[in-house]
Design an enzyme around this catalytic site. Sequence first.
Site: not given
Ligand code: AMP
Length: 279
Positions: A37, A150
């Site tokens: 994130h 991401g």
């Molecule tokens: P989430 O909180 O899991 O909904 O993720 C929020 C954002 O962070 C989304 O756009 C995800 O794709 C991105 N994200 C989650 N894990 C990763 C990672 N390991 N590398 C890059 N972006 C990520």
Amino acid sequence: MISYKSSFYLSKYIRKQKLLGKTIAFVPTMGALHLGHISLVKAAKEKADLVVCSIFVNPTQFNKQEDLLKYPRTIDADSKLLKAVSCDVLFIPSIKEMYPKGTNNGFQAPDLGNILDILEGEFRPGHFEGMMQVVSLLLDKVNCDHLFMGLKDYQQFAICSLMIKAQKRKLEIHGMPTIRESSGLAMSSRNERLSAEGRKKAASIYASLNWVKENKDQLQIENLKQGAIERIESQDGMQVEYLEIVDKDLLRPSQDKKNWIVLCAVWLENIRLIDNLIL
Ligand code: AMP
């Protein structure tokens, strides 16, 4: 960093900044922040004058109530991480704030064809509809110039790109590379729930995706899929839910190797892990 719980005051602040000529980048999250994130926030900082990050565990994208209740909530630690990378605004709305009239808020998802029902959509019915509903609401409130997501959640990124186009929103969406642990395991809040041994085993996911990349010119698609699944499942306790090689733009089967992506979901220790690799 300014924090807002109220969308009214958030939108008012953003309107004012835009009148001053500032550009806005937005990073929507569900919290339990990690370096994946944070990489999005850093990239957003480079692109725009102000970065808004939201933390909202969206009930409409969970198809199991149990997963929603189990989702980690670590707002103090998240807030510290965001301050450390100079995030400008944190938006942390309540469920009532986001859905004042209930979650059936009349959201009309654009017709994006079957991209919602394949891969993740097949195993998590309703997930992408809920995700589009909340991203749409957040974009109405944040009114950003740049949206950072991401590529770890590749299908989510692809669907949001299509949705933004269909809704004719004036913003640029950026898909950022997956940040991994040194073992290759894609960073995820779910990794915290794995045992030390599980974490080691889970590294086989990325290794197998790379095996597909290395062998894509020599082997047929079915052999690539089978080989990758066998490699992952050779680790005790790991079970592949799906592993598909498809066109990276349409997420449909394709013979054009230049445009392939491999995506998978794997169960380990009752935890569902997803990953992908552009080939
Ligand atoms: P989430 O909180 O899991 O909904 O993720 C929020 C954002 O962070 C989304 O756009 C995800 O794709 C991105 N994200 C989650 N894990 C990763 C990672 N390991 N590398 C890059 N972006 C990520």
